[in-house]
Design a protein around this motif. Sequence first.
Motif, PDB file in Angstrom:
ATOM      1  N   ALA A 125       0.826  -1.210   0.000  1.00 60.02           N
ATOM      2  CA  ALA A 125       0.000   0.000   0.000  1.00 60.02           C
ATOM      3  C   ALA A 125       0.859   1.259   0.000  1.00 60.02           C
ATOM      4  O   ALA A 125       0.584   2.222  -0.730  1.00 60.02           O
ATOM      5  N   ILE A 126       1.919   1.261   0.806  1.00 60.83           N
ATOM      6  CA  ILE A 126       2.792   2.437   0.866  1.00 60.83           C
ATOM      7  C   ILE A 126       3.491   2.649  -0.471  1.00 60.83           C
ATOM      8  O   ILE A 126       3.598   3.779  -0.978  1.00 60.83           O
ATOM      9  N   ILE A 127       3.976   1.562  -1.058  1.00 64.06           N
ATOM     10  CA  ILE A 127       4.646   1.668  -2.358  1.00 64.06           C
ATOM     11  C   ILE A 127       3.679   2.146  -3.433  1.00 64.06           C
ATOM     12  O   ILE A 127       4.023   2.965  -4.295  1.00 64.06           O
ATOM     13  N   ALA A 128       2.438   1.634  -3.395  1.00 67.64           N
ATOM     14  CA  ALA A 128       1.447   2.032  -4.397  1.00 67.64           C
ATOM     15  C   ALA A 128       1.117   3.515  -4.297  1.00 67.64           C
ATOM     16  O   ALA A 128       1.017   4.218  -5.313  1.00 67.64           O
ATOM     17  N   VAL A 129       0.966   4.031  -3.078  1.00 69.25           N
ATOM     18  CA  VAL A 129       0.686   5.461  -2.911  1.00 69.25           C
ATOM     19  C   VAL A 129       1.894   6.280  -3.340  1.00 69.25           C
ATOM     20  O   VAL A 129       1.753   7.379  -3.907  1.00 69.25           O
ATOM     21  N   SER A 130       3.085   5.755  -3.119  1.00 70.61           N
ATOM     22  CA  SER A 130       4.291   6.453  -3.567  1.00 70.61           C
ATOM     23  C   SER A 130       4.320   6.585  -5.084  1.00 70.61           C
ATOM     24  O   SER A 130       5.009   7.468  -5.622  1.00 70.61           O
ATOM     25  N   GLY A 131       3.570   5.731  -5.766  1.00 67.32           N
ATOM     26  CA  GLY A 131       3.477   5.837  -7.214  1.00 67.32           C
ATOM     27  C   GLY A 131       2.879   7.156  -7.671  1.00 67.32           C
ATOM     28  O   GLY A 131       3.157   7.626  -8.786  1.00 67.32           O
ATOM     29  N   LEU A 132       2.054   7.774  -6.832  1.00 67.41           N
ATOM     30  CA  LEU A 132       1.506   9.095  -7.172  1.00 67.41           C
ATOM     31  C   LEU A 132       2.616  10.120  -7.318  1.00 67.41           C
ATOM     32  O   LEU A 132       2.605  10.936  -8.253  1.00 67.41           O
ATOM     33  N   ARG A 133       3.567  10.084  -6.402  1.00 63.79           N
ATOM     34  CA  ARG A 133       4.686  11.017  -6.493  1.00 63.79           C
ATOM     35  C   ARG A 133       5.548  10.700  -7.713  1.00 63.79           C
ATOM     36  O   ARG A 133       6.048  11.618  -8.385  1.00 63.79           O
ATOM     37  N   ALA A 134       5.718   9.427  -8.006  1.00 57.55           N
ATOM     38  CA  ALA A 134       6.496   9.054  -9.191  1.00 57.55           C
ATOM     39  C   ALA A 134       5.824   9.558 -10.464  1.00 57.55           C
ATOM     40  O   ALA A 134       6.492  10.036 -11.388  1.00 57.55           O
ATOM     41  N   GLU A 135       4.494   9.466 -10.522  1.00 58.38           N
ATOM     42  CA  GLU A 135       3.768   9.973 -11.684  1.00 58.38           C
ATOM     43  C   GLU A 135       3.943  11.483 -11.817  1.00 58.38           C
ATOM     44  O   GLU A 135       4.107  12.016 -12.912  1.00 58.38           O
ATOM     45  N   GLU A 136       3.939  12.171 -10.675  1.00 58.23           N
ATOM     46  CA  GLU A 136       4.045  13.627 -10.719  1.00 58.23           C
ATOM     47  C   GLU A 136       5.448  14.082 -11.098  1.00 58.23           C
ATOM     48  O   GLU A 136       5.617  14.976 -11.949  1.00 58.23           O
ATOM     49  N   THR A 137       6.468  13.469 -10.481  1.00 55.20           N
ATOM     50  CA  THR A 137       7.835  13.886 -10.774  1.00 55.20           C
ATOM     51  C   THR A 137       8.272  13.489 -12.176  1.00 55.20           C
ATOM     52  O   THR A 137       9.231  14.049 -12.714  1.00 55.20           O
ATOM     53  N   SER A 138       7.577  12.514 -12.773  1.00 53.75           N
ATOM     54  CA  SER A 138       7.865  12.128 -14.165  1.00 53.75           C
ATOM     55  C   SER A 138       7.034  12.935 -15.152  1.00 53.75           C
ATOM     56  O   SER A 138       7.033  12.632 -16.351  1.00 53.75           O
ATOM     57  N   PHE A 139       6.305  13.912 -14.645  1.00 52.33           N
ATOM     58  CA  PHE A 139       5.526  14.849 -15.458  1.00 52.33           C
ATOM     59  C   PHE A 139       4.395  14.162 -16.233  1.00 52.33           C
ATOM     60  O   PHE A 139       4.020  14.587 -17.314  1.00 52.33           O
ATOM     61  N   ARG A 140       3.870  13.065 -15.664  1.00 53.06           N
ATOM     62  CA  ARG A 140       2.723  12.408 -16.294  1.00 53.06           C
ATOM     63  C   ARG A 140       1.404  12.806 -15.646  1.00 53.06           C
ATOM     64  O   ARG A 140       0.337  12.576 -16.212  1.00 53.06           O
ATOM     65  N   THR A 141       1.474  13.401 -14.450  1.00 51.61           N
ATOM     66  CA  THR A 141       0.241  13.831 -13.789  1.00 51.61           C
ATOM     67  C   THR A 141      -0.335  15.068 -14.456  1.00 51.61           C
ATOM     68  O   THR A 141      -1.558  15.199 -14.609  1.00 51.61           O
ATOM     69  N   GLU A 142       0.523  15.986 -14.864  1.00 52.86           N
ATOM     70  CA  GLU A 142       0.056  17.237 -15.446  1.00 52.86           C
ATOM     71  C   GLU A 142      -0.794  17.024 -16.701  1.00 52.86           C
ATOM     72  O   GLU A 142      -1.861  17.650 -16.828  1.00 52.86           O
ATOM     73  N   PRO A 143      -0.414  16.154 -17.651  1.00 53.11           N
ATOM     74  CA  PRO A 143      -1.292  15.928 -18.808  1.00 53.11           C
ATOM     75  C   PRO A 143      -2.652  15.358 -18.425  1.00 53.11           C
ATOM     76  O   PRO A 143      -3.663  15.660 -19.066  1.00 53.11           O
ATOM     77  N   VAL A 144      -2.670  14.507 -17.365  1.00 53.37           N
ATOM     78  CA  VAL A 144      -3.961  13.953 -16.916  1.00 53.37           C
ATOM     79  C   VAL A 144      -4.855  15.060 -16.383  1.00 53.37           C
ATOM     80  O   VAL A 144      -6.046  15.141 -16.715  1.00 53.37           O
ATOM     81  N   LEU A 145      -4.274  15.944 -15.570  1.00 54.75           N
ATOM     82  CA  LEU A 145      -5.066  17.027 -14.987  1.00 54.75           C
ATOM     83  C   LEU A 145      -5.413  18.096 -16.008  1.00 54.75           C
ATOM     84  O   LEU A 145      -6.330  18.904 -15.786  1.00 54.75           O
ATOM     85  N   ALA A 146      -4.678  18.129 -17.128  1.00 56.15           N
ATOM     86  CA  ALA A 146      -5.017  19.089 -18.183  1.00 56.15           C
ATOM     87  C   ALA A 146      -6.301  18.702 -18.898  1.00 56.15           C
ATOM     88  O   ALA A 146      -6.926  19.536 -19.555  1.00 56.15           O
ATOM     89  N   ALA A 147      -6.702  17.441 -18.770  1.00 54.67           N
ATOM     90  CA  ALA A 147      -7.980  16.989 -19.334  1.00 54.67           C
ATOM     91  C   ALA A 147      -9.098  17.295 -18.337  1.00 54.67           C
ATOM     92  O   ALA A 147      -8.906  18.065 -17.388  1.00 54.67           O
ATOM     93  N   ALA A 148     -10.245  16.716 -18.566  1.00 57.86           N
ATOM     94  CA  ALA A 148     -11.403  16.988 -17.707  1.00 57.86           C
ATOM     95  C   ALA A 148     -11.356  16.131 -16.442  1.00 57.86           C
ATOM     96  O   ALA A 148     -12.286  15.382 -16.121  1.00 57.86           O
TER      97      ALA A 148
END
Length: 568
Positions: free
Chosen positions: A396-419
């Motif tokens: 569970a801790i590793i999976a939640v840490s994946g959120l930070r990995a997505e953000e620091t790899s600049f993949r979160t921003e394109p997702v949030l740029a959508a609806a």
Amino acid sequence: MTLLTRAESTADHNDGELSTTGHGRHAEDRSGSQVTGLWTLLRLMVRRDRWRAPIWILSLTALTAYFVNAIAVVMDEDTLASMVVFVKNPVMGLITGPGYGLDEITIAPFVVGMYGVFLMIGAALMSIQTMTRHTRAEEQSGRAELIRANVTGRHTQLLAALILTLAMNLVAGFLMSLAFYFSEAKPEPFSSALLFGASIAAAGCVFAAISAVTVQLTSFSRAASGIAGAVLAASFVVRGLGDMSAVAGGDLDWLSWFSPLGWSQQTAPYTLDRWAPLLLSAAAVLALIGLSLFLQSRRDLSAGIFADRLGRPTASPFLSTSTGLALRLQRSSLTWWSIGIFAMALIFGSFTGAMEDGAAGMPKEILDLMGGSRGIVDGYIGYMALYFAMIVSAYAIIAVSGLRAEETSFRTEPVLAAAVGRGRWVLSWTLVTLLGSLWLMTVAGVGEGLGAAASTGDWSLLGPAILGHVAQTASVWVLLGLALALYGLAPRLQGLVWILFVYSAGMALFGQMMRLDEAVLDTSVFVRIGQYPAQDLSAEAVLTLTAATAVLLALGVVGFRRRNLITA
């Protein structure tokens, strides 16, 4: 500004820091060398880990000091003698090790035998995370390309990461030796304490080399860490089966020699004092480093030895939702965790019959310590439910840490740029992790129940085993919630959740053995629910932990919505 300086600035920016110095002197090294710029890049890694490395090292040292001093204070000779029966139990061989030095038990061999393997796992996790952070994660984010565009050798980054990680293990091992030797136990001689620290460092070094290989196999840092973690889990299981057989007088004790953890435990500090098994660790490190260099020379930058599988030409409608995307990103990890946990639970459950056969004549105090006042079978199943709750908490801790990995790899921003709103994205990811944790605890309960029923012939154990494991999910969720709260409020501090995890696990596994007060034991998130079916479940504890999880999740969502994203 040189490209290496730009890479340093980018790396520090992603760590929430500002770089004030730059280095481009590695261009003076011999052009064309495979390790050009090694020391310059190593200095960059040390600078980036100037907080992480000391925290890892001092945490392992502090755990060692705590274990040996606590045992020395709370246990006298009579208490230690009464614990021999418990330590010689096959289930403790499975969890802790072969139990050397039990004939004339003293504090030093007791601490080595009971806690050594957990310190080895800590060193292994430190190595896996450090290696992945400085190699595959850098390639995945694109920063490695900036460095390689300068005068930098092909193997420079890998070797620099290895030097840093191996040095961290050696320093940690030496400090742990000092903490052990200068403890209240006052163990003699110092060479045995040094062997103890060296055995832990050797395990960490082996998994640093294993990680050096796994980062060559796949193009994703999470997958590389997952493969190395799977090797660690397999090493623990193989060692556990061999040691369990050794304690029970079986003929499978040779299995321990197929595990890097087993090599370190076979040194038996303060009992046999064997340095020779560490030669196996050293040989494995050299062979794996050679293999990693060979594999790296056979692949392109940012690619893995295993080619990425092409996706379908059209995506399913479910994938267009935030929940569908979160599930797709976690699907592979969850699948492998499910397979591994079911296999472990089935194997551990199959020893229930042996535990039942060996319960005759066992002191009541030992049954109570196992949580099994109603019988050793119930105690064993309840104890394993607690044990799997700790394993799933790591997921569970590793999976939640994946959120930070997505953000620091600049993949979160394109997702949030959508609806997709911020809260919706975080909650979608969290929902998948929450349900994934529940699923894994159910899988563990089914595997444990099937193994126990098959080995004892009592199929009525299946239901209680499943219920006991599922009930522990609430304790997993609390750690998940804390990880999310830290991600939303202070992403750089997300790693602090591991401190609570280690503390709670230590209290649950060894707190009662050290005869700590109930108030101290209750500070662990793993002890409140009860080890069913040996103990009654506490509905109040389940509701309290679930409510605490909800509060932590809300804090995480609010924090994420208010702070800035890490952007290019």
